[in-house]
Design a protein around this motif. Structure first.
Motif, PDB file in Angstrom:
ATOM      1  N   GLY A  10      -3.600 -10.486   2.818  1.00  0.00           N
ATOM      2  CA  GLY A  10      -3.267 -10.782   1.436  1.00  0.00           C
ATOM      3  C   GLY A  10      -4.295 -10.191   0.503  1.00  0.00           C
ATOM      4  N   VAL A  11      -3.814  -9.553  -0.542  1.00  0.00           N
ATOM      5  CA  VAL A  11      -4.684  -8.987  -1.567  1.00  0.00           C
ATOM      6  C   VAL A  11      -4.658  -9.941  -2.752  1.00  0.00           C
ATOM      7  CG1 VAL A  11      -5.073  -7.013  -3.090  1.00  0.00           C
ATOM      8  CG2 VAL A  11      -4.131  -6.656  -0.794  1.00  0.00           C
ATOM      9  N   VAL A  12      -5.812 -10.536  -3.059  1.00  0.00           N
ATOM     10  CA  VAL A  12      -5.883 -11.515  -4.147  1.00  0.00           C
ATOM     11  C   VAL A  12      -5.700 -10.795  -5.478  1.00  0.00           C
ATOM     12  CG1 VAL A  12      -7.322 -13.211  -5.316  1.00  0.00           C
ATOM     13  CG2 VAL A  12      -7.313 -13.083  -2.818  1.00  0.00           C
ATOM     14  N   LEU A  13      -4.734 -11.272  -6.244  1.00  0.00           N
ATOM     15  CA  LEU A  13      -4.427 -10.676  -7.536  1.00  0.00           C
ATOM     16  C   LEU A  13      -5.018 -11.473  -8.688  1.00  0.00           C
ATOM     17  CD1 LEU A  13      -0.636  -9.919  -6.905  1.00  0.00           C
ATOM     18  CD2 LEU A  13      -2.555  -8.337  -6.680  1.00  0.00           C
ATOM     19  N   ASP A  14      -5.053 -12.800  -8.523  1.00  0.00           N
ATOM     20  CA  ASP A  14      -5.428 -13.644  -9.655  1.00  0.00           C
ATOM     21  C   ASP A  14      -5.793 -15.043  -9.161  1.00  0.00           C
ATOM     22  OD1 ASP A  14      -5.738 -14.389 -12.336  1.00  0.00           O
ATOM     23  OD2 ASP A  14      -3.609 -14.831 -12.604  1.00  0.00           O
ATOM     24  N   PHE A  69      -1.516 -13.938  -4.715  1.00  0.00           N
ATOM     25  CA  PHE A  69      -1.878 -12.838  -3.836  1.00  0.00           C
ATOM     26  C   PHE A  69      -0.635 -12.089  -3.395  1.00  0.00           C
ATOM     27  CE2 PHE A  69      -1.396 -16.697  -1.431  1.00  0.00           C
ATOM     28  CZ  PHE A  69      -0.691 -16.342  -0.288  1.00  0.00           C
ATOM     29  N   ALA A  70      -0.851 -10.862  -2.966  1.00  0.00           N
ATOM     30  CA  ALA A  70       0.252 -10.015  -2.505  1.00  0.00           C
ATOM     31  C   ALA A  70       0.116  -9.795  -1.009  1.00  0.00           C
ATOM     32  CB  ALA A  70       0.231  -8.678  -3.229  1.00  0.00           C
ATOM     33  N   VAL A  71       1.248  -9.907  -0.329  1.00  0.00           N
ATOM     34  CA  VAL A  71       1.307  -9.632   1.106  1.00  0.00           C
ATOM     35  C   VAL A  71       2.173  -8.386   1.258  1.00  0.00           C
ATOM     36  CG1 VAL A  71       1.989 -10.496   3.371  1.00  0.00           C
ATOM     37  CG2 VAL A  71       1.108 -12.087   1.639  1.00  0.00           C
ATOM     38  N   ASP A  72       1.576  -7.334   1.807  1.00  0.00           N
ATOM     39  CA  ASP A  72       2.297  -6.082   1.985  1.00  0.00           C
ATOM     40  C   ASP A  72       2.775  -5.941   3.422  1.00  0.00           C
ATOM     41  OD1 ASP A  72       1.900  -5.119  -0.671  1.00  0.00           O
ATOM     42  OD2 ASP A  72      -0.169  -4.641  -0.135  1.00  0.00           O
ATOM     43  N   PHE A  73       4.066  -5.673   3.571  1.00  0.00           N
ATOM     44  CA  PHE A  73       4.648  -5.363   4.870  1.00  0.00           C
ATOM     45  C   PHE A  73       4.997  -3.881   4.830  1.00  0.00           C
ATOM     46  CE2 PHE A  73       5.433  -9.878   4.233  1.00  0.00           C
ATOM     47  CZ  PHE A  73       4.939 -10.399   5.415  1.00  0.00           C
ATOM     48  N   GLU A  74       4.034  -3.063   5.234  1.00  0.00           N
ATOM     49  CA  GLU A  74       4.166  -1.616   5.086  1.00  0.00           C
ATOM     50  C   GLU A  74       5.337  -1.039   5.872  1.00  0.00           C
ATOM     51  OE1 GLU A  74       0.460   0.455   5.442  1.00  0.00           O
ATOM     52  OE2 GLU A  74      -0.566  -1.063   4.254  1.00  0.00           O
ATOM     53  N   ARG A  75       5.621  -1.584   7.049  1.00  0.00           N
ATOM     54  CA  ARG A  75       6.735  -1.059   7.858  1.00  0.00           C
ATOM     55  C   ARG A  75       8.068  -1.179   7.132  1.00  0.00           C
ATOM     56  NH1 ARG A  75       4.455  -0.686  13.208  1.00  0.00           N
ATOM     57  NH2 ARG A  75       6.312   0.167  14.198  1.00  0.00           N
ATOM     58  N   GLN A  76       8.221  -2.276   6.389  1.00  0.00           N
ATOM     59  CA  GLN A  76       9.466  -2.499   5.657  1.00  0.00           C
ATOM     60  C   GLN A  76       9.359  -2.048   4.202  1.00  0.00           C
ATOM     61  OE1 GLN A  76       7.809  -4.944   7.345  1.00  0.00           O
ATOM     62  NE2 GLN A  76       9.124  -5.369   9.082  1.00  0.00           N
ATOM     63  N   HIS A  77       8.194  -1.567   3.787  1.00  0.00           N
ATOM     64  CA  HIS A  77       7.947  -1.147   2.404  1.00  0.00           C
ATOM     65  C   HIS A  77       8.240  -2.292   1.435  1.00  0.00           C
ATOM     66  CE1 HIS A  77       7.454   2.857   3.987  1.00  0.00           C
ATOM     67  NE2 HIS A  77       8.641   2.772   4.569  1.00  0.00           N
ATOM     68  N   VAL A  78       7.715  -3.479   1.774  1.00  0.00           N
ATOM     69  CA  VAL A  78       7.954  -4.677   0.969  1.00  0.00           C
ATOM     70  C   VAL A  78       6.617  -5.285   0.556  1.00  0.00           C
ATOM     71  CG1 VAL A  78       8.848  -7.047   1.052  1.00  0.00           C
ATOM     72  CG2 VAL A  78      10.150  -5.196   2.110  1.00  0.00           C
ATOM     73  N   ARG A  79       6.541  -5.709  -0.699  1.00  0.00           N
ATOM     74  CA  ARG A  79       5.387  -6.454  -1.192  1.00  0.00           C
ATOM     75  C   ARG A  79       5.898  -7.798  -1.683  1.00  0.00           C
ATOM     76  NH1 ARG A  79       0.343  -5.239  -5.231  1.00  0.00           N
ATOM     77  NH2 ARG A  79      -0.667  -4.844  -3.246  1.00  0.00           N
ATOM     78  N   GLN A  80       5.367  -8.868  -1.106  1.00  0.00           N
ATOM     79  CA  GLN A  80       5.741 -10.233  -1.487  1.00  0.00           C
ATOM     80  C   GLN A  80       4.565 -10.836  -2.248  1.00  0.00           C
ATOM     81  OE1 GLN A  80       8.609 -12.085  -0.600  1.00  0.00           O
ATOM     82  NE2 GLN A  80       7.842 -13.792  -1.782  1.00  0.00           N
ATOM     83  N   VAL A  81       4.797 -11.264  -3.479  1.00  0.00           N
ATOM     84  CA  VAL A  81       3.749 -11.923  -4.249  1.00  0.00           C
ATOM     85  C   VAL A  81       3.899 -13.421  -4.055  1.00  0.00           C
ATOM     86  CG1 VAL A  81       2.770 -12.314  -6.537  1.00  0.00           C
ATOM     87  CG2 VAL A  81       3.615 -10.039  -5.908  1.00  0.00           C
ATOM     88  N   CYS A  82       2.799 -14.071  -3.671  1.00  0.00           N
ATOM     89  CA  CYS A  82       2.814 -15.498  -3.340  1.00  0.00           C
ATOM     90  C   CYS A  82       1.793 -16.240  -4.191  1.00  0.00           C
ATOM     91  CB  CYS A  82       2.444 -15.700  -1.872  1.00  0.00           C
ATOM     92  SG  CYS A  82       3.419 -14.760  -0.709  1.00  0.00           S
ATOM     93  N   GLU A  83       2.000 -17.546  -4.338  1.00  0.00           N
ATOM     94  CA  GLU A  83       1.035 -18.427  -4.988  1.00  0.00           C
ATOM     95  C   GLU A  83       0.809 -19.622  -4.085  1.00  0.00           C
ATOM     96  OE1 GLU A  83       2.544 -19.585  -8.808  1.00  0.00           O
ATOM     97  OE2 GLU A  83       2.334 -17.566  -9.633  1.00  0.00           O
ATOM     98  N   ALA A  84      -0.440 -20.064  -4.016  1.00  0.00           N
ATOM     99  CA  ALA A  84      -0.763 -21.230  -3.198  1.00  0.00           C
ATOM    100  C   ALA A  84      -1.969 -21.946  -3.791  1.00  0.00           C
ATOM    101  CB  ALA A  84      -1.066 -20.811  -1.758  1.00  0.00           C
TER     102      ALA A  84
END
Length: 147
Positions: A35-39, A51-66
């Protein structure tokens, strides 16, 4: 007690992350997620991290909050201590769901976007290091599956 293989597909339902390939690692105390912390922000008196979770194989970026639980020094496998954000969120492995502490780390160079450490496994699972996908019915027979 349920048995897990050395790799499993896991779910983080509150984060909207499903079928995340995870390496089971009894040598690691804390679980970690790529996870790459965004804020970092506050909501209703509680500290959160976006934070953003990148799934490079699927070319998907999921932005999450916790909810941000802690920021602590975690020693990686190469012996370096990194200060990481730690969140606590429900984790599902097979049919078992429980709250787990997960550190956010740059795992872009790793084969698995998630690592499940021994704190999450303790008193819930035993590990059979000779098998994979034991909690993912049907997947163990797929030849050549790569996360």
């Amino acid at each position: 007690m349920a048995t897990v293989g050395w790799r499993e597909l896991v779910h983080l339902p509150e984060l909207g992350l499903h079928n995340v390939p995870a390496k089971i690692d009894t040598g690691a105390r804390t679980s970690s997620l790529h996870g790459v912390v965004l804020d970092k922000f506050e909501r209703d008196g509680a500290e959160y991290v976006r934070f953003a979770v990148d799934f490079e194989r699927q070319h998907v970026r999921q932005v999450c909050e916790a909810v941000h639980v802690d920021r602590r020094g975690i020693t990686s496998s190469n012996g370096e201590t990194q200060f990481r954000y730690v969140i606590k969120t429900p984790l599902t492995i097979g049919k078992r769901e429980f709250r787990a502490e997960i550190s956010l780390a740059d795992r872009s160079d790793m084969k698995f976007p998630m690592l499940i450490g021994r704190s999450a496994l303790r008193r819930r699972f035993v590990v059979d290091s000779g098998h994979s996908w034991l909690q993912t019915p049907g997947l163990e027979v797929e030849k050549g599956y790569k996360p």
